[in-house]
Design a protein around this motif. Structure first.
Motif, PDB file in Angstrom:
ATOM      1  N   ASP A 363      39.835  -5.885  11.123  1.00 60.47           N
ATOM      2  CA  ASP A 363      41.190  -5.944  11.678  1.00 60.47           C
ATOM      3  C   ASP A 363      42.186  -6.411  10.619  1.00 60.47           C
ATOM      4  N   SER A 478      45.207  -6.502  21.597  1.00 59.46           N
ATOM      5  CA  SER A 478      43.775  -6.592  21.278  1.00 59.46           C
ATOM      6  C   SER A 478      43.551  -6.964  19.829  1.00 59.46           C
ATOM      7  N   SER A 479      44.480  -6.558  18.951  1.00 59.04           N
ATOM      8  CA  SER A 479      44.251  -6.715  17.516  1.00 59.04           C
ATOM      9  C   SER A 479      45.568  -6.537  16.776  1.00 59.04           C
ATOM     10  N   CYS A 481      45.783  -4.530  14.303  1.00 56.33           N
ATOM     11  CA  CYS A 481      45.847  -3.083  14.060  1.00 56.33           C
ATOM     12  C   CYS A 481      46.542  -2.361  15.210  1.00 56.33           C
ATOM     13  N   GLU A 482      46.344  -2.831  16.425  1.00 57.42           N
ATOM     14  CA  GLU A 482      47.029  -2.212  17.572  1.00 57.42           C
ATOM     15  C   GLU A 482      48.540  -2.378  17.440  1.00 57.42           C
ATOM     16  N   ILE A 510      40.355  -2.177  15.568  1.00 55.63           N
ATOM     17  CA  ILE A 510      40.505  -2.275  17.025  1.00 55.63           C
ATOM     18  C   ILE A 510      39.138  -2.309  17.700  1.00 55.63           C
ATOM     19  N   THR A 514      37.801  -5.546  19.883  1.00 58.61           N
ATOM     20  CA  THR A 514      37.629  -5.349  21.326  1.00 58.61           C
ATOM     21  C   THR A 514      36.162  -5.228  21.709  1.00 58.61           C
ATOM     22  N   THR A 521      41.165  -5.311  26.282  1.00 59.67           N
ATOM     23  CA  THR A 521      41.555  -3.913  26.136  1.00 59.67           C
ATOM     24  C   THR A 521      42.512  -3.535  27.254  1.00 59.67           C
ATOM     25  N   THR A 525      46.086  -0.422  24.168  1.00 57.35           N
ATOM     26  CA  THR A 525      44.978  -0.354  23.206  1.00 57.35           C
ATOM     27  C   THR A 525      44.456   1.074  23.108  1.00 57.35           C
TER      28      THR A 525
END
Length: 673
Positions: A363, A478-479, A481-482, A510, A514, A521, A525
């Motif tokens: 991530d 969630s992250s 990256c999301e 992600i 997750t 999630t 997501t």
């Protein structure tokens, strides 16, 4: 016939040096005058001799009277002083206690006597007549300075003179009471915010909204009246409160039960509402208190809401609540506004540096690569700060893949290189963390602390940078990256899009955070994952990144074999103290334990490669591991947390963890009652 012996005694004035000097001076002058008179005329000399004898007689007599009066005055003065000293010891409003070498009471003055519960004090040991006082004296016997302490319902200022075995005790209870009253009546200012009122009320009728608003207001009003708090509603979602510090202490003892009251009451109405509270105290400037209260409210919201944050001007933040999963409430509008603001900041920077956290995961790396691509899409030079260190197999495989992408490879620099390249116009972007102390580029942060952007999905902690240019902290995501994937939707379509490796790395981030879309999630997501898949993310390569090598796989299974159960639902792994483990491997071991039937929370205590003891925690949501980790100096989410402990063995850290777990469970049980 008896012979009487006569003794010759000197006149009293002779004993006084000053009077003796005067007498000698007068005598010498008389003798000199008589000699001159006899030389001049015999008869004049005889007359003057008679006069001199008579005068000398009277002078000696007067000098004796002066000396006697002086002696009498000194005697009276000495008597008065001695009497005053004795009476002052007996009458002065100051306790005096004298002990002998055996700690027996040799003497106390009458002022101190009433403070003892027995009339017979002298001759008994101090521990017999006043055990608490004896303990105070023993504890502070070697202290040279005065000190303050409570005894027998009073507050005293003590001074111990060891050489005389004397203790002086001044009763300052009245002053102490005034000080306590002053401290208790200091003002505390707070802000209350309804976290998700807008989201909940969207599907409600006007009558239902009115009923819900009245219910919340009534509960808050009752709570405020119970603790003597001034409550004022600002708007539908926002309340302002003011109270004394004494009231705040009472509320803290109650663990801010109003959070649970509102949440449980609204859940029963099928319209769950949670509160966030920020309270500040410890400053006489009300404007600064109000600003600090708002900052504490922001901290509570940044940590996911449903909690209270209390912080004095110079103290550490205290957290209450935060025991539920944060509900997703960020909007596309906010994502667009944040993206627009970030692009503007990038436009003012000459160079951009992306800083992930130490012991990076997918991530962190995926977010860093995503930010680098957004910077390139806006025509900006961007570097990923990474110190070549031991990393987990997934990151090592990613770095191997990056070698096939020279433009990405050339943008990876060390923290030392970043410090040299950075200027006052550079921009630092922290991804997947908001604590500079766990970042890779700590020296770079010191240089660019006023030019920092934060993009993170973890709950906000106390070590949050003081003045970030932009903070996008969403615990509902969630992250990281999301969050960054959503930013690509608002970039210029004419710019070069992300390549397959960047899309794959971000989607892997992600998937990892997750746990393959099984925790934290939401619909956003899946939207982000869909976007990355359409941008070229390779599912097969994701599986390749996530594969374990034999060494890590065996280490993970070995850790699982060491598991013991604190309760039927809590599993704890205590690793060997002399074996070092990769933090990702350790985290995967507790992830695996959650798949065991009945396990609600799992912990692993292990020796890290940096020599510290690491603790990773996971939960299915039944137990808030984030609160437990925060008590140990770490943080995280309700379902995932971690911390590091220095200068302790793995066994000692494990015992500390077990104690903290038991205390936390006991607090939850008490709150439930």
């Amino acid at each position: 016939m008896k012979n009487e012996k006569k003794t010759f005694t000197l006149p009293p004035f002779v004993h006084n040096q000053h009077l003796r000097t005067i007498a000698i001076f007068i005598t010498l002058n008389l003798v000199l005058g008589l000699v001159i008179a006899f030389l001049y005329n015999l008869w004049i000399g005889v007359v003057l001799l008679v006069l001199a004898c008579v005068g000398l007689f009277f002078i000696i007599k007067e000098l004796n009277v002066v000396e006697q009066n002086a002696d009498n005055y000194m005697d009276r003065l000495s008597y008065l002083i001695n009497r005053g000293e004795q009476e002052s010891l007996l009458e002065m409003p100051l306790g005096v206690l004298i002990l002998d070498s055996s700690q027996r009471v040799s003497w106390i003055n009458p002022y101190l006597q009433p403070y003892f519960q027995t009339e017979r004090v002298v001759g008994r040991t101090i521990s017999q007549v006043a055990p608490q006082l004896a303990e105070l004296i023993k504890k502070n016997w070697d202290q040279d300075q005065s000190f303050e302490a409570a005894w027998n319902g009073h507050y005293f200022n003590f001074l111990i003179q060891r050489q005389y075995r004397t203790i002086y005790m001044m009763d300052i209870t009245n002053y102490a009471d005034i000080e306590v009253q002053y401290e208790n009546e200091k003002i505390a200012i707070g802000e209350i915010y309804l976290d998700n009122f807008d989201e909940v009320s969207q599907s409600m009728s006007d009558q239902e909204i009115s009923n819900l608003r009245n219910y919340v207001t009534n509960k808050l009003t009752n709570w405020a009246q119970e603790y003597g708090i001034y409550l004022k509603r600002i708007d539908a979602e926002h309340y302002s409160i003011m109270m004394y510090v004494q009231s705040l202490q009472d509320v803290e003892k109650d663990k801010f039960n109003v959070l649970d009251t509102i949440r449980k009451g609204t859940v029963q109405q099928n319209f769950p509402i949670t509160l966030s509270i920020g309270i500040a105290y410890g400053d006489t400037d009300l404007n600064r208190l109000a600003d600090l209260a708002q900052s504490n409210l922001d901290l509570a919201l940044g940590r996911g809401g449903d909690q209270a944050v209390i912080k004095s001007k110079d103290g550490k933040a205290i957290f209450f609540g935060g025991k539920t999963n944060p509900m997703e409430k960020r909007t596309r509008v906010r994502a667009r506004m944040i993206t627009h603001a970030l692009v503007q900041l990038m436009g003012t920077a000459d160079k951009i540096f992306v800083d992930g956290h130490q012991q990076p995961d997918m991530d962190s790396w995926g977010a860093a690569m995503g930010i680098r691509r957004i910077a390139q899409m806006n025509g900006k030079e961007c570097y990923i700060v990474f110190n070549n260190q031991d990393v987990h197999t997934d990151i090592r495989r990613l770095l191997d893949k990056i070698e096939d992408y020279p433009d990405i490879q050339n943008s990876i620099i060390t923290s030392d290189e970043a410090v040299k390249l950075a200027t006052d116009d550079s921009l630092m972007i922290m991804v997947d963390h908001s604590n500079p102390k766990i970042g890779v580029a700590q020296d770079l942060y010191q240089k660019l602390e006023n030019r920092v952007v934060i993009i993170d999905h973890h709950r906000r902690g106390e070590e949050f940078p003081a003045n970030p240019l932009l903070a996008y902290v969403e615990p509902y995501a969630s992250s990281a990256c999301e969050l960054i994937t959503e930013m690509f939707e608002y970039q210029s379509q004419s710019a070069d899009p992300m390549n397959d490796l960047e899309a794959t790395a971000m989607l892997t981030g992600i998937v990892v955070d997750t746990q393959s879309f099984t925790v934290k999630t939401g619909t956003r997501t899946f939207d982000a994952a869909s976007y990355l898949r359409s941008a070229g993310a390779n599912v097969d390569e994701i599986s390749s990144f996530m594969k374990e090598n034999v060494k890590n796989y065996m280490a993970e299974n070995h850790l699982i074999s060491l598991v013991k159960f604190e309760t039927d639902h809590i599993a704890i792994i205590t690793a060997e103290d002399d074996v070092q483990y990769d933090s990702v491997t350790a985290a995967k071991s507790v992830d695996s334990l959650l798949s065991v039937d009945g396990v609600e929370a799992s912990f692993v205590v292990f020796r890290r490669y940096d020599g510290n003891v690491g603790i990773s925690a996971r939960s299915d949501g039944s137990i808030n591991v984030q609160v437990i980790m925060e008590k140990l100096g770490g943080g995280g989410h309700l379902g995932a947390g971690a911390t590091q402990i220095k200068d302790q063995s793995v066994v000692e850290a494990s015992e500390l963890l077990q104690t903290t777990i038991r205390d936390s469970l006991a607090e939850d049980e008490a709150a439930a009652k």
